[in-house]
Design a protein around this motif. Structure first.
Motif, PDB file in Angstrom:
ATOM      1  N   SER A 141       0.823  -1.209   0.000  1.00 19.24           N
ATOM      2  CA  SER A 141       0.000   0.000   0.000  1.00 19.24           C
ATOM      3  C   SER A 141       0.857   1.258   0.000  1.00 19.24           C
ATOM      4  CB  SER A 141      -0.907   0.016   1.234  1.00 19.24           C
ATOM      5  OG  SER A 141      -0.152   0.255   2.412  1.00 19.24           O
ATOM      6  N   GLN A 142       2.128   1.111   0.415  1.00 17.13           N
ATOM      7  CA  GLN A 142       2.978   2.277   0.618  1.00 17.13           C
ATOM      8  C   GLN A 142       4.296   2.217  -0.144  1.00 17.13           C
ATOM      9  OE1 GLN A 142       3.206   3.376   4.856  1.00 17.13           O
ATOM     10  NE2 GLN A 142       1.512   1.965   5.219  1.00 17.13           N
ATOM     11  N   VAL A 179      -3.177  -3.690   9.528  1.00 18.70           N
ATOM     12  CA  VAL A 179      -1.815  -4.219   9.617  1.00 18.70           C
ATOM     13  C   VAL A 179      -1.315  -4.414   8.197  1.00 18.70           C
ATOM     14  CG1 VAL A 179      -2.132  -5.307  11.869  1.00 18.70           C
ATOM     15  CG2 VAL A 179      -2.601  -6.615   9.807  1.00 18.70           C
ATOM     16  N   ASN A 180      -0.029  -4.135   8.004  1.00 21.10           N
ATOM     17  CA  ASN A 180       0.545  -4.077   6.662  1.00 21.10           C
ATOM     18  C   ASN A 180       1.789  -4.953   6.576  1.00 21.10           C
ATOM     19  OD1 ASN A 180      -1.023  -1.588   7.310  1.00 21.10           O
ATOM     20  ND2 ASN A 180      -0.564  -1.067   5.198  1.00 21.10           N
ATOM     21  N   PRO A 181       1.598  -6.251   6.359  1.00 21.47           N
ATOM     22  CA  PRO A 181       2.747  -7.166   6.360  1.00 21.47           C
ATOM     23  C   PRO A 181       3.573  -7.098   5.077  1.00 21.47           C
ATOM     24  CG  PRO A 181       0.650  -8.303   6.834  1.00 21.47           C
ATOM     25  CD  PRO A 181       0.325  -6.969   6.255  1.00 21.47           C
ATOM     26  N   THR A 182       4.804  -7.540   5.211  1.00 19.58           N
ATOM     27  CA  THR A 182       5.642  -7.874   4.068  1.00 19.58           C
ATOM     28  C   THR A 182       5.236  -9.277   3.601  1.00 19.58           C
ATOM     29  OG1 THR A 182       7.939  -8.068   3.297  1.00 19.58           O
ATOM     30  CG2 THR A 182       7.479  -8.816   5.550  1.00 19.58           C
ATOM     31  N   VAL A 183       6.072  -9.938   2.848  1.00 28.12           N
ATOM     32  CA  VAL A 183       5.827 -11.334   2.483  1.00 28.12           C
ATOM     33  C   VAL A 183       5.654 -12.147   3.767  1.00 28.12           C
ATOM     34  CG1 VAL A 183       6.829 -13.399   1.427  1.00 28.12           C
ATOM     35  CG2 VAL A 183       7.145 -11.149   0.353  1.00 28.12           C
ATOM     36  N   ILE A 232      -6.150   3.037  20.247  1.00 26.21           N
ATOM     37  CA  ILE A 232      -5.514   2.997  18.929  1.00 26.21           C
ATOM     38  C   ILE A 232      -6.599   2.928  17.865  1.00 26.21           C
ATOM     39  CG2 ILE A 232      -3.961   1.735  17.406  1.00 26.21           C
ATOM     40  CD1 ILE A 232      -2.485   0.745  19.859  1.00 26.21           C
ATOM     41  N   ASN A 233      -6.648   3.930  17.005  1.00 31.00           N
ATOM     42  CA  ASN A 233      -7.708   4.027  16.007  1.00 31.00           C
ATOM     43  C   ASN A 233      -7.189   4.771  14.783  1.00 31.00           C
ATOM     44  OD1 ASN A 233     -10.391   3.745  15.032  1.00 31.00           O
ATOM     45  ND2 ASN A 233     -10.919   5.805  15.707  1.00 31.00           N
ATOM     46  N   GLY A 234      -7.389   4.174  13.610  1.00 29.79           N
ATOM     47  CA  GLY A 234      -7.022   4.848  12.367  1.00 29.79           C
ATOM     48  C   GLY A 234      -5.557   4.760  12.003  1.00 29.79           C
ATOM     49  N   VAL A 235      -4.849   3.737  12.513  1.00 28.53           N
ATOM     50  CA  VAL A 235      -3.419   3.624  12.214  1.00 28.53           C
ATOM     51  C   VAL A 235      -3.154   2.462  11.255  1.00 28.53           C
ATOM     52  CG1 VAL A 235      -2.858   4.543  14.490  1.00 28.53           C
ATOM     53  CG2 VAL A 235      -2.826   2.074  14.123  1.00 28.53           C
ATOM     54  N   THR A 236      -2.023   2.544  10.586  1.00 28.41           N
ATOM     55  CA  THR A 236      -1.508   1.424   9.794  1.00 28.41           C
ATOM     56  C   THR A 236      -0.227   0.950  10.476  1.00 28.41           C
ATOM     57  OG1 THR A 236      -0.221   2.878   8.348  1.00 28.41           O
ATOM     58  CG2 THR A 236      -2.456   2.339   7.640  1.00 28.41           C
ATOM     59  N   ILE A 237      -0.151  -0.339  10.734  1.00 30.80           N
ATOM     60  CA  ILE A 237       1.010  -0.893  11.429  1.00 30.80           C
ATOM     61  C   ILE A 237       1.788  -1.800  10.486  1.00 30.80           C
ATOM     62  CG2 ILE A 237       1.792  -2.324  13.343  1.00 30.80           C
ATOM     63  CD1 ILE A 237      -0.561  -1.416  14.947  1.00 30.80           C
ATOM     64  N   PRO A 238       2.952  -1.347  10.007  1.00 32.56           N
ATOM     65  CA  PRO A 238       3.772  -2.217   9.157  1.00 32.56           C
ATOM     66  C   PRO A 238       4.314  -3.400   9.953  1.00 32.56           C
ATOM     67  CG  PRO A 238       4.429   0.101   8.966  1.00 32.56           C
ATOM     68  CD  PRO A 238       3.540  -0.011  10.170  1.00 32.56           C
ATOM     69  N   ILE A 239       4.228  -4.562   9.384  1.00 35.59           N
ATOM     70  CA  ILE A 239       4.846  -5.767   9.951  1.00 35.59           C
ATOM     71  C   ILE A 239       5.813  -6.253   8.879  1.00 35.59           C
ATOM     72  CG2 ILE A 239       4.412  -8.024  11.008  1.00 35.59           C
ATOM     73  CD1 ILE A 239       1.526  -7.130  11.431  1.00 35.59           C
ATOM     74  N   ASP A 240       6.900  -5.517   8.743  1.00 31.87           N
ATOM     75  CA  ASP A 240       7.724  -5.662   7.547  1.00 31.87           C
ATOM     76  C   ASP A 240       9.222  -5.685   7.831  1.00 31.87           C
ATOM     77  OD1 ASP A 240       8.188  -3.055   8.300  1.00 31.87           O
ATOM     78  OD2 ASP A 240       7.675  -2.159   6.375  1.00 31.87           O
ATOM     79  N   GLY A 241       9.589  -5.810   9.109  1.00 33.93           N
ATOM     80  CA  GLY A 241      11.003  -5.874   9.431  1.00 33.93           C
ATOM     81  C   GLY A 241      11.780  -4.611   9.098  1.00 33.93           C
ATOM     82  N   LEU A 244       9.578  -0.540   5.061  1.00 30.68           N
ATOM     83  CA  LEU A 244       9.065   0.784   4.731  1.00 30.68           C
ATOM     84  C   LEU A 244       9.861   1.894   5.392  1.00 30.68           C
ATOM     85  CD1 LEU A 244       5.215   0.100   4.917  1.00 30.68           C
ATOM     86  CD2 LEU A 244       6.577   0.526   2.854  1.00 30.68           C
ATOM     87  N   ALA A 245      10.750   1.533   6.300  1.00 31.81           N
ATOM     88  CA  ALA A 245      11.568   2.545   6.967  1.00 31.81           C
ATOM     89  C   ALA A 245      12.757   2.987   6.130  1.00 31.81           C
ATOM     90  CB  ALA A 245      12.062   2.024   8.320  1.00 31.81           C
TER      91      ALA A 245
END
Length: 246
Positions: A141-142, A179-183, A232-241, A244-245
């Protein structure tokens, strides 16, 4: 951290395989009186899930069909917590993207989320209960990914839609986050990313040097569903190691 879903009814879409399936199994074991409802379009997958975890309630529906989905979700109300997990991926280069791929992807990845959320959130509002909705998005998404034109588009849409849901549903004490995972190394993920030539370039962009395990994603989802994340409301949490940083 003690997370308790006692007495809650939790709906998970895309529950036949992968993250959705494992999430249902873990949630069903989380509290003595929790009720997990698993939605999938494939009855055989639901049957095997039921055999593995008999206390899970199953419902079969094609999320691409608006009316069928609406009736299916209405049939399992009330729902207190919702995970919109179902998604499809059609990978095509920009110049070869077909209208069929656009329509089918947006129909499931975007339109069905609105449909399911409307039914569930209206029921939460009518019952005047606090609720939590977790939408499963993606690092796509990002970040631009080759051949992911449509998939990136659907997940980008899902992120901002989730923020609008958080804005409009928040006054009714209904939270919405993504939540926004990688592979993720589901069975299909391991198969699809087992080739070092394919995996190498992606792994090189992840500071932790690995893909996500299913449990990495489940932990974040369960936290966001629980009252431990009540503010916690309206956030996207990357789970990508850290992908995205960088």
């Amino acid at each position: 951290m003690d997370i308790n879903f006692e007495g809650k009814r939790i709906l998970v879409t895309g529950a036949g395989r992968g993250i959705g399936r494992q999430l249902c199994i873990v949630l069903a074991k989380s509290s003595p009186n929790v009720k997990v409802v698993a939605l999938s379009q494939t009855q055989a997958n639901l049957d095997s899930l039921k055999a593995e975890s008999p206390n899970i309630e199953t419902v079969c529906a094609d999320l691409g069909n608006w009316d069928e989905t609406r009736k299916a979700v209405q049939s399992v109300l009330p729902i207190d917590l919702l995970v919109n997990n179902a998604a499809v991926a059609s990978l095509q280069p920009v110049l070869e993207t077909t209208p069929e791929a656009i329509d089918s992807s947006f129909n499931v990845n975007v339109k069905s989320v609105v449909n399911v959320t409307q039914v569930v959130a209206q029921n939460m509002k009518d019952r005047k209960v606090a609720g939590s909705i977790v939408n499963i998005s993606s690092q796509a998404s990002q970040a631009a990914l080759k051949d992911h034109l449509v998939y990136c588009g659907t997940k980008g849409a899902l992120d901002i839609m989730s923020k609008v849901m958080a804005l409009e549903l928040g006054p009714f004490n209904i939270r919405c986050n993504t939540v926004n995972p990688t592979v993720v190394l589901t069975d299909m993920g391991r198969l699809g990313w087992s080739d070092p030539e394919k995996a190498g370039p992606m792994l090189s962009k992840i500071p932790l040097g690995r893909f996500a395990e299913v449990d990495d994603v489940l932990g974040a989802i369960i936290f966001l569903l629980s009252d431990k994340s009540a503010m916690i409301n309206g956030v996207t949490i990357p789970i990508d190691g850290g992908f995205l940083a960088c």
